[in-house]
Design a protein around this motif. Sequence first.
Motif, PDB file in Angstrom:
ATOM      1  N   THR A 192       0.806  -1.221   0.000  1.00  0.00           N
ATOM      2  CA  THR A 192       0.000   0.000   0.000  1.00  0.00           C
ATOM      3  C   THR A 192       0.840   1.273   0.000  1.00  0.00           C
ATOM      4  O   THR A 192       0.609   2.188  -0.787  1.00  0.00           O
ATOM      5  CB  THR A 192      -0.902   0.006   1.252  1.00  0.00           C
ATOM      6  OG1 THR A 192      -1.619  -1.219   1.253  1.00  0.00           O
ATOM      7  CG2 THR A 192      -1.867   1.162   1.236  1.00  0.00           C
ATOM      8  N   GLU A 193       1.832   1.331   0.904  1.00  0.00           N
ATOM      9  CA  GLU A 193       2.567   2.592   1.061  1.00  0.00           C
ATOM     10  C   GLU A 193       3.431   2.907  -0.156  1.00  0.00           C
ATOM     11  O   GLU A 193       3.652   4.071  -0.477  1.00  0.00           O
ATOM     12  CB  GLU A 193       3.396   2.592   2.349  1.00  0.00           C
ATOM     13  CG  GLU A 193       4.401   1.469   2.496  1.00  0.00           C
ATOM     14  CD  GLU A 193       3.818   0.235   3.187  1.00  0.00           C
ATOM     15  OE1 GLU A 193       2.584   0.034   3.104  1.00  0.00           O
ATOM     16  OE2 GLU A 193       4.580  -0.522   3.804  1.00  0.00           O
ATOM     17  N   ALA A 234       1.267   4.588  -2.621  1.00  0.00           N
ATOM     18  CA  ALA A 234       1.131   6.007  -2.279  1.00  0.00           C
ATOM     19  C   ALA A 234       2.353   6.773  -2.764  1.00  0.00           C
ATOM     20  O   ALA A 234       2.237   7.852  -3.336  1.00  0.00           O
ATOM     21  CB  ALA A 234       0.950   6.170  -0.775  1.00  0.00           C
ATOM     22  N   ALA A 284       6.952  10.981   4.196  1.00  0.00           N
ATOM     23  CA  ALA A 284       7.081   9.574   3.784  1.00  0.00           C
ATOM     24  C   ALA A 284       7.051   9.463   2.260  1.00  0.00           C
ATOM     25  O   ALA A 284       7.887   8.779   1.662  1.00  0.00           O
ATOM     26  CB  ALA A 284       5.988   8.723   4.425  1.00  0.00           C
ATOM     27  N   VAL A 285       6.110  10.138   1.624  1.00  0.00           N
ATOM     28  CA  VAL A 285       6.058  10.022   0.166  1.00  0.00           C
ATOM     29  C   VAL A 285       7.212  10.787  -0.500  1.00  0.00           C
ATOM     30  O   VAL A 285       7.765  10.339  -1.506  1.00  0.00           O
ATOM     31  CB  VAL A 285       4.697  10.424  -0.464  1.00  0.00           C
ATOM     32  CG1 VAL A 285       3.552   9.606   0.093  1.00  0.00           C
ATOM     33  CG2 VAL A 285       4.415  11.887  -0.294  1.00  0.00           C
ATOM     34  N   ARG A 292      -1.378   3.681   5.856  1.00  0.00           N
ATOM     35  CA  ARG A 292      -0.443   3.201   4.825  1.00  0.00           C
ATOM     36  C   ARG A 292      -0.792   3.800   3.468  1.00  0.00           C
ATOM     37  O   ARG A 292       0.091   4.072   2.653  1.00  0.00           O
ATOM     38  CB  ARG A 292      -0.447   1.682   4.775  1.00  0.00           C
ATOM     39  CG  ARG A 292       0.169   1.057   6.032  1.00  0.00           C
ATOM     40  CD  ARG A 292       0.111  -0.447   5.993  1.00  0.00           C
ATOM     41  NE  ARG A 292       0.942  -0.986   4.918  1.00  0.00           N
ATOM     42  CZ  ARG A 292       0.876  -2.237   4.505  1.00  0.00           C
ATOM     43  NH1 ARG A 292       0.018  -3.082   5.055  1.00  0.00           N
ATOM     44  NH2 ARG A 292       1.662  -2.651   3.541  1.00  0.00           N
ATOM     45  N   SER A 293      -2.073   4.013   3.226  1.00  0.00           N
ATOM     46  CA  SER A 293      -2.461   4.588   1.932  1.00  0.00           C
ATOM     47  C   SER A 293      -1.995   6.043   1.825  1.00  0.00           C
ATOM     48  O   SER A 293      -2.037   6.630   0.755  1.00  0.00           O
ATOM     49  CB  SER A 293      -3.975   4.511   1.743  1.00  0.00           C
ATOM     50  OG  SER A 293      -4.626   5.520   2.490  1.00  0.00           O
ATOM     51  N   ARG A 294      -1.556   6.603   2.975  1.00  0.00           N
ATOM     52  CA  ARG A 294      -0.986   7.959   2.954  1.00  0.00           C
ATOM     53  C   ARG A 294       0.534   7.903   2.918  1.00  0.00           C
ATOM     54  O   ARG A 294       1.200   8.916   3.162  1.00  0.00           O
ATOM     55  CB  ARG A 294      -1.446   8.740   4.191  1.00  0.00           C
ATOM     56  CG  ARG A 294      -2.752   9.523   4.037  1.00  0.00           C
ATOM     57  CD  ARG A 294      -3.799   8.818   3.295  1.00  0.00           C
ATOM     58  NE  ARG A 294      -5.085   9.502   3.199  1.00  0.00           N
ATOM     59  CZ  ARG A 294      -6.020   9.132   2.353  1.00  0.00           C
ATOM     60  NH1 ARG A 294      -5.831   8.125   1.510  1.00  0.00           N
ATOM     61  NH2 ARG A 294      -7.172   9.759   2.326  1.00  0.00           N
ATOM     62  N   GLY A 295       1.078   6.721   2.719  1.00  0.00           N
ATOM     63  CA  GLY A 295       2.521   6.622   2.513  1.00  0.00           C
ATOM     64  C   GLY A 295       3.311   6.135   3.713  1.00  0.00           C
ATOM     65  O   GLY A 295       4.508   5.880   3.607  1.00  0.00           O
ATOM     66  N   LEU A 296       2.672   6.014   4.888  1.00  0.00           N
ATOM     67  CA  LEU A 296       3.418   5.544   6.058  1.00  0.00           C
ATOM     68  C   LEU A 296       3.684   4.047   5.918  1.00  0.00           C
ATOM     69  O   LEU A 296       2.781   3.291   5.564  1.00  0.00           O
ATOM     70  CB  LEU A 296       2.615   5.785   7.342  1.00  0.00           C
ATOM     71  CG  LEU A 296       2.755   7.150   7.992  1.00  0.00           C
ATOM     72  CD1 LEU A 296       2.293   8.257   7.074  1.00  0.00           C
ATOM     73  CD2 LEU A 296       1.963   7.193   9.296  1.00  0.00           C
ATOM     74  N   ASP A 297       4.915   3.633   6.212  1.00  0.00           N
ATOM     75  CA  ASP A 297       5.144   2.192   6.145  1.00  0.00           C
ATOM     76  C   ASP A 297       4.468   1.530   7.338  1.00  0.00           C
ATOM     77  O   ASP A 297       3.993   2.199   8.257  1.00  0.00           O
ATOM     78  CB  ASP A 297       6.634   1.843   6.040  1.00  0.00           C
ATOM     79  CG  ASP A 297       7.413   2.257   7.263  1.00  0.00           C
ATOM     80  OD1 ASP A 297       6.864   2.254   8.371  1.00  0.00           O
ATOM     81  OD2 ASP A 297       8.608   2.591   7.106  1.00  0.00           O
ATOM     82  N   LEU A 318      -0.364  15.691  -0.703  1.00  0.00           N
ATOM     83  CA  LEU A 318       0.439  14.534  -1.145  1.00  0.00           C
ATOM     84  C   LEU A 318       0.744  14.562  -2.640  1.00  0.00           C
ATOM     85  O   LEU A 318       1.553  13.770  -3.128  1.00  0.00           O
ATOM     86  CB  LEU A 318      -0.269  13.227  -0.761  1.00  0.00           C
ATOM     87  CG  LEU A 318      -0.283  12.959   0.752  1.00  0.00           C
ATOM     88  CD1 LEU A 318      -1.180  11.759   1.084  1.00  0.00           C
ATOM     89  CD2 LEU A 318       1.124  12.697   1.277  1.00  0.00           C
TER      90      LEU A 318
END
Lengths: 248, 451
Positions: free
Chosen positions: A72-73, A76, A105-106, B397-402, A162
Amino acid sequence: MLEINNLHATVDGAEILKGIDLTIRAGEVHAIMGPNGSGKSTLSYVLAGRDGYEVTEGSVTFNGKDLLEMPTEERAGEGVFLAFQYPVEIPGVPNTTFLKEAVNAVRKYRGEPELDAMEFVKHLRAKAKELGMNPEFLKRAVNAGFSGGEKKRNEMLQMAMLEPSLCLLDETDSGLDIDALKAVSEAINAMRSPERAMLVITHYQRLLTYVVPDHVHVLSKGRIVRSGGPELAQELEEKGYGESIEAA
Amino acid sequence: MAQQEILSTEPYLARFNAAKARLPGAGQSWLDELRETAAARFRDLGFPTQRHEIWKYTPLKALQGIGFTPAGEVARPASLDHVPSLLPAKAPRYRATLVGGVVRPELSSPDEELPAGATIERLAAALERDPAGLAELLGRVADDRDQPLLALNTALFEDGVVIRLGRNLVLDRPLELTLVGPLAEVPTQVHPRILIVLEEGAQATVLEHHLGFGTEPVFHNGVSEIALGPNARLTHIKVQAAPLETFHFATTHLRQERDSAYDGFTLNRGAGLSRLETRVKLVGEGADCRLNGAYLLRGRQHGDITTVVDHQVPHCTSREVVKGAIDDRGRGVFQGLIKVAPHAQKTDGRMLNKTLLLSEKAEIDTKPELEIFADDVQCAHGATAGAIDDMALFYLRSRGLDEAAARALLVESFLAETVEELGDESLRPLLLERIRDWLQVRRESLEEVAA
Ligand SMILES: Nc1ncnc2c1ncn2[C@@H]1O[C@H](COP(=O)(O)OP(=O)(O)OP(=O)(O)O)[C@@H](O)[C@H]1O
Ligand SMILES: [Mg+2]
């Protein structure tokens, strides 16, 4: 940008998606409409990579990469963003803290430097203002105690921060009053660009008068049963799904 | 039930007999008698076993077969140039630091800084200076006769701290009480005793921090006695972060008079085996008691939070929100008992325990209980345990956090609810910081930048 081929997916052993084909090119906006339970949210979850949604057949490529392979990540990081139909409440974690962690994170995934705190906060406040959000919301815990409409605006704020290349919007217009609908539509339109694609799931033609799609699809029982231009949304609004589904 | 434990009282009684003539205050008849009675009681009661209802979930067998030398006999003052603090470096505070249960004046703030009417003293020194005053305090709040570890502490304590605030005195800075474990190269035992007395209308904040640097087993058996006079207010934070080799047992005995308020927060995250027990007697109408807390356990840690709140008079309030996160094979225990005496009408007592189980092998035994003999009361309790919510994890997680970052944020979110129970907002960040460092998360506070 996104190519979905013959996608089949099951949840807890039940097959929900039964062969979806859909191609979305950069710059396009596609709308998906369809009755309750037809699999719209399921499709968005499969694209965003929710655990427990098993793809049994078919493929999804995103900018030439196998999307289904990625956690998932990473999706993103690659630029997929899902605005949830029901955004989750995270009590005790301020919106600002959460957004900073997500943005960094992104950025890290994309090989960009982390934003420094001042820069980040300035940028965030500007985006919140564009969305007509009270800056108080930035201090409050993520979605905790937010009204339905406030949660949806908050999803748009996350999307703006984002900077995804593929925006999946699952009923972002549901439960919005007129002003909120306008603000959200403007936020979506502001993000339309030749490099960015959108998949807008909605029940209402109302949104599509503000955010005019290039293509409209009807999803029924896990399949796309009809596709057309923006006029299809108008027709569905007037006649309901009955004919489209029967014709399929 | 598992085989009977055979944790022997013998070495401890032998220690008492050998040392009693040398223990602080020896020769004062009231104290000699108090210690003799306590030793006899400990001999009669024996160490707690799992056959005692209130010790059912916390076995002591891990202490078996370890010879613990009294810390005072081995822990020669090693130098400690830096004592870790819960507060930011420049924050004003009063400070008392104990190493191996003994106060270290060079690591404590000098008396002359204190406002008139306030004293913070070494227990051993106070026993010499003011024996009559101490006779009025020691064992007066902690007067239970069925508590073996209290009896053991009373028999063997070598030092501790006595904090006294006179009428209407408001302590202008928090008092940081740091208890550093013994710096010894053999297993040690330590029985510190802390007395806190707030007279009518006095107010204070006490930050109690337990930590250590040693790698040898330590048997910590602390007792605190806290007496709050009418309308007195105490905020009391306790962070237990002792090394894993420590067996940390501590009981706080609290007595509250009319309209007094106690705002307690316990963060239990250290020691291989720990039990933090709070026993409260609400003896004056209008008293308000808050016993909030959090536990963070991993590896094979066993952490027990036990509370007993005794509503003896009408119109008192008690509140508990205790939440925990348990990973690996950690084991948590929460026992909460609210007792309401027959005439304690209009009691308002609430208790909530929630646990997040972060692994399949993690365990929690939770037992909230009400024992109500009055008919016009409002009491409630609840307990839940569960895993991290899948949808929330997916959302983050869908926002990028592992996954690790997302889980850490959700644990923090879960525990923040109890930290927010703490009345003094300015102290919440220091608890959140301790929670984050357990989660190994570093995050600067953006609130300040945004302000
Ligand atoms: N865990 C599950 N097990 C079995 N069936 C499920 C599970 N989760 C969802 N479904 C089913 O999958 C179907 C599709 O659900 P989905 O949420 O994708 O519909 P939707 O098109 O988004 O509907 P709506 O317009 O109401 O949001 C529904 O029939 C639903 O009951
Ligand atoms: Mg849906």
